[in-house]
Design an enzyme around this catalytic site. Sequence first.
Site, PDB file in Angstrom:
ATOM      1  N   GLY A  18     -44.980 -52.811 -34.812  1.00  0.00           N
ATOM      2  CA  GLY A  18     -44.742 -54.156 -34.784  1.00  0.00           C
ATOM      3  C   GLY A  18     -43.703 -54.436 -35.917  1.00  0.00           C
ATOM      4  O   GLY A  18     -42.731 -53.782 -36.096  1.00  0.00           O
ATOM      5  N   GLY A  23     -33.903 -51.428 -33.652  1.00  0.00           N
ATOM      6  CA  GLY A  23     -34.095 -50.015 -33.296  1.00  0.00           C
ATOM      7  C   GLY A  23     -35.257 -49.757 -32.194  1.00  0.00           C
ATOM      8  O   GLY A  23     -35.034 -48.882 -31.388  1.00  0.00           O
ATOM      9  N   HIS A  24     -36.179 -50.598 -32.555  1.00  0.00           N
ATOM     10  CA  HIS A  24     -37.485 -50.400 -31.479  1.00  0.00           C
ATOM     11  C   HIS A  24     -36.916 -50.979 -30.087  1.00  0.00           C
ATOM     12  O   HIS A  24     -37.167 -50.282 -29.011  1.00  0.00           O
ATOM     13  CB  HIS A  24     -38.411 -51.352 -31.730  1.00  0.00           C
ATOM     14  N   GLY A 134     -37.704 -42.886 -32.991  1.00  0.00           N
ATOM     15  CA  GLY A 134     -36.474 -43.262 -33.686  1.00  0.00           C
ATOM     16  C   GLY A 134     -36.146 -41.981 -34.657  1.00  0.00           C
ATOM     17  O   GLY A 134     -37.262 -41.436 -35.490  1.00  0.00           O
ATOM     18  N   LYS A 136     -34.780 -42.266 -37.428  1.00  0.00           N
ATOM     19  CA  LYS A 136     -34.642 -42.977 -38.782  1.00  0.00           C
ATOM     20  C   LYS A 136     -36.106 -42.291 -39.295  1.00  0.00           C
ATOM     21  O   LYS A 136     -35.800 -41.814 -40.712  1.00  0.00           O
ATOM     22  CB  LYS A 136     -35.138 -44.207 -38.848  1.00  0.00           C
ATOM     23  N   VAL A 163     -30.666 -46.759 -35.436  1.00  0.00           N
ATOM     24  CA  VAL A 163     -29.828 -48.195 -35.339  1.00  0.00           C
ATOM     25  C   VAL A 163     -29.346 -48.745 -36.539  1.00  0.00           C
ATOM     26  O   VAL A 163     -30.286 -48.629 -37.514  1.00  0.00           O
ATOM     27  CB  VAL A 163     -30.527 -49.127 -34.159  1.00  0.00           C
ATOM     28  N   SER A 173     -38.479 -52.004 -40.434  1.00  0.00           N
ATOM     29  CA  SER A 173     -39.246 -53.336 -40.389  1.00  0.00           C
ATOM     30  C   SER A 173     -39.357 -53.633 -41.966  1.00  0.00           C
ATOM     31  O   SER A 173     -39.413 -54.805 -42.282  1.00  0.00           O
ATOM     32  CB  SER A 173     -40.658 -53.046 -40.173  1.00  0.00           C
TER      33      SER A 173
END
Length: 277
Positions: A18, A23-24, A134, A136, A163, A173
Amino acid sequence: MRAALAGRGRVGLVPTMGYLHDGHATLMRRAREVCDVLVVSIFVNPLQFGPAEDLAAYPRDLERDLGVVEGAGVDVVFMPDVGITYPPAFDTRVVVSGVSEGLDGESRPGHFTGVATVVLKLLNLVRPDVAFFGEKDWQQLMVLRQMVRDLNVPVDVVGLPTVRAPSGLALSSRNSYLDSAQQVRAAVLSRALLAVQATYASGERQAAKLRQAGLDVLAQDPEVTLDYLSIVGRDMRERAVVDNGPMTRVLLAAHLFGVRLIDNMPLVTEKHGANPA
Ligand code: PAF
């Protein structure tokens, strides 16, 4: 859940905790392109947080998240209940060795076991054909690929590039713990990675020298407390001389303003994707 999706074509899953960001949304857009049914899970997984970590403080905004998933054309939002996911008698853990052991695995004991356990549960519940993650969280991606290979989990794992904000800061987040000026300062992490990348591009292959190029950039900001800056290959291990493989990567973790951030970049910059055979 899977029974409801049977016969509806190729199912894609984007697992998340969440507090969705671009990116999500990028993972969702890609999944939307290649799948018939798109499922997004939102579950802040307690198993992957250490006792001194930020589980209670982890940012949550369900209303906003639902707006993001709606905008991305998601078909199903799966939000498992924590008590049903981990009932008192829950007593199984998925332990991936090797690739999970150094770096974040060392700094965050048990983290990747928590990640592998919840992701295997999500894959078993949704049974997607493809799951999207991702880059990341590069080490996480390597751990999950290893798990899927080793346990013959019938899913394709797709990794998509990080991203970044215009400053270069990798979207996360956890960036929400920083105010906007601090987020701009935190872009020093990506500049350090770029310095390692540029040094590699100039022909340097000694890991110590490549590493130093990154450390020199990080040293410019006294706010940075480094956890690790490592150049690793496919096996997530460091070598004195780095190889030219497309999976050679520089990863770092650091604390700034009390927040732990991670980032990584490939050293071979031509497009190779994170979807190795
Ligand atoms: O990357 C994340 O957000 C989480 O680690 C994941 C994969 C959703 C598992 O909780």
